[in-house]
Design a protein around this motif. Sequence first.
Motif, PDB file in Angstrom:
ATOM      1  N   ALA A   4       0.859  -1.311   0.137  1.00 51.80           N
ATOM      2  CA  ALA A   4      -0.099   0.069  -0.083  1.00 51.80           C
ATOM      3  C   ALA A   4       0.770   1.535  -0.070  1.00 51.80           C
ATOM      4  N   ASN A   5       2.210   1.056   0.081  1.00 59.76           N
ATOM      5  CA  ASN A   5       3.097   2.415  -0.194  1.00 59.76           C
ATOM      6  C   ASN A   5       3.348   3.071  -1.467  1.00 59.76           C
ATOM      7  N   CYS A   6       2.044   3.672  -1.456  1.00 59.92           N
ATOM      8  CA  CYS A   6       1.983   4.399  -2.915  1.00 59.92           C
ATOM      9  C   CYS A   6       3.876   5.666  -3.059  1.00 59.92           C
ATOM     10  N   ALA A   7       4.335   6.148  -2.019  1.00 60.84           N
ATOM     11  CA  ALA A   7       5.248   6.514  -1.584  1.00 60.84           C
ATOM     12  C   ALA A   7       6.565   5.888  -3.106  1.00 60.84           C
ATOM     13  N   GLN A   8       6.571   4.705  -2.159  1.00 65.01           N
ATOM     14  CA  GLN A   8       7.833   3.486  -3.471  1.00 65.01           C
ATOM     15  C   GLN A   8       6.990   3.047  -4.672  1.00 65.01           C
ATOM     16  N   GLU A   9       5.640   2.906  -4.812  1.00 70.26           N
ATOM     17  CA  GLU A   9       5.057   2.395  -6.197  1.00 70.26           C
ATOM     18  C   GLU A   9       5.159   3.383  -7.202  1.00 70.26           C
ATOM     19  N   CYS A  10       4.901   4.699  -6.677  1.00 68.21           N
ATOM     20  CA  CYS A  10       4.684   5.290  -7.727  1.00 68.21           C
ATOM     21  C   CYS A  10       6.132   5.831  -8.912  1.00 68.21           C
ATOM     22  N   GLN A  11       6.343   5.278  -7.822  1.00 62.81           N
ATOM     23  CA  GLN A  11       8.102   5.778  -8.442  1.00 62.81           C
ATOM     24  C   GLN A  11       8.743   4.507  -9.388  1.00 62.81           C
ATOM     25  N   LEU A  12       8.139   3.310  -9.247  1.00 61.99           N
ATOM     26  CA  LEU A  12       8.206   2.275 -10.457  1.00 61.99           C
ATOM     27  C   LEU A  12       7.325   2.322 -11.855  1.00 61.99           C
ATOM     28  N   SER A  13       8.504   1.968 -12.308  1.00 60.48           N
ATOM     29  CA  SER A  13       8.093   1.442 -13.655  1.00 60.48           C
ATOM     30  C   SER A  13       6.932   0.556 -14.058  1.00 60.48           C
ATOM     31  N   PHE A  14       6.506   0.618 -14.925  1.00 68.07           N
ATOM     32  CA  PHE A  14       5.858  -0.736 -15.094  1.00 68.07           C
ATOM     33  C   PHE A  14       5.867  -2.135 -14.961  1.00 68.07           C
ATOM     34  N   GLN A  15       7.125  -2.281 -15.443  1.00 63.13           N
ATOM     35  CA  GLN A  15       7.989  -3.305 -15.222  1.00 63.13           C
ATOM     36  C   GLN A  15       8.311  -3.959 -14.303  1.00 63.13           C
ATOM     37  N   GLN A  16       9.007  -2.759 -13.112  1.00 60.74           N
ATOM     38  CA  GLN A  16       8.707  -2.892 -11.843  1.00 60.74           C
ATOM     39  C   GLN A  16       7.911  -3.149 -10.787  1.00 60.74           C
ATOM     40  N   ARG A  17       6.848  -2.649 -11.076  1.00 56.89           N
ATOM     41  CA  ARG A  17       5.342  -3.059 -10.654  1.00 56.89           C
ATOM     42  C   ARG A  17       5.124  -4.657 -11.737  1.00 56.89           C
ATOM     43  N   SER A  18       5.487  -4.662 -12.229  1.00 57.16           N
ATOM     44  CA  SER A  18       5.177  -5.960 -12.760  1.00 57.16           C
ATOM     45  C   SER A  18       5.592  -7.523 -11.910  1.00 57.16           C
ATOM     46  N   LEU A  19       7.384  -6.726 -11.516  1.00 53.63           N
ATOM     47  CA  LEU A  19       7.603  -7.925 -10.855  1.00 53.63           C
ATOM     48  C   LEU A  19       7.546  -7.872  -9.023  1.00 53.63           C
ATOM     49  N   VAL A  20       6.596  -6.567  -8.440  1.00 55.76           N
ATOM     50  CA  VAL A  20       5.986  -6.262  -7.423  1.00 55.76           C
ATOM     51  C   VAL A  20       5.277  -7.460  -7.467  1.00 55.76           C
ATOM     52  N   GLN A  21       4.425  -7.231  -8.997  1.00 54.83           N
ATOM     53  CA  GLN A  21       3.344  -8.543  -8.840  1.00 54.83           C
ATOM     54  C   GLN A  21       3.196  -9.431  -8.485  1.00 54.83           C
ATOM     55  N   GLN A  22       4.257 -10.208  -9.117  1.00 53.60           N
ATOM     56  CA  GLN A  22       5.276 -11.490  -9.091  1.00 53.60           C
ATOM     57  C   GLN A  22       5.271 -12.301  -8.039  1.00 53.60           C
ATOM     58  N   GLY A  23       5.536 -11.411  -6.769  1.00 55.36           N
ATOM     59  CA  GLY A  23       5.584 -11.814  -5.312  1.00 55.36           C
ATOM     60  C   GLY A  23       7.007 -10.937  -5.238  1.00 55.36           C
TER      61      GLY A  23
END
Length: 166
Positions: A4-23
């Motif tokens: 839920a930490n948008c400060a970190q998530e907002c800094q992530l690229s689509f590919q990085q968000r996809s890796l976060v989604q992968q766990g």
Amino acid sequence: MMSANCAQECQLSFQQRSLVQQGYEDLSPAQLRELDWGLRFTPVTCALLTSYGLLTQQPYLLLTVGALGLWAFLAPAHHPMDLLYNHVVRHALGATALPPNPLQRRLACLSAAMMNTAAAGMFLLGYPAAAFAIGGMLLFFQAIVITTHFCALSWFYELGARALGF
């Protein structure tokens, strides 16, 4: 599932968000950048093996690739392709070692294992068109993961987890 930490998530690229989604939610943006290319190695090598098995209609090669996917599901830190990367390839590239695979990525490996096994079964039963259809779908999904890190199975996992309140 994404934190839920948008400060970190907002800094992530689509590919990085996809890796976060992968766990890989416990990794920083810098760590995700370090692993960006390394995390493509396993799906690339598995996709190449699957492609060769399909093109040459070798069901036993597809069964072997399926066994690799099952192994990856059961042993998070011991996917044979990750071990090859960590012990050989990364040293040649001066890259960071791959961490153990999170559940979402392991589920994707299990799904790929089932699709490789199904394609092999179709070849063995004399239904090459069905084998190519199943294998083609798998290669399509692998191509998306390889090029963008987006994994449809991880996305569905996240949707389910959110629906259940996790």
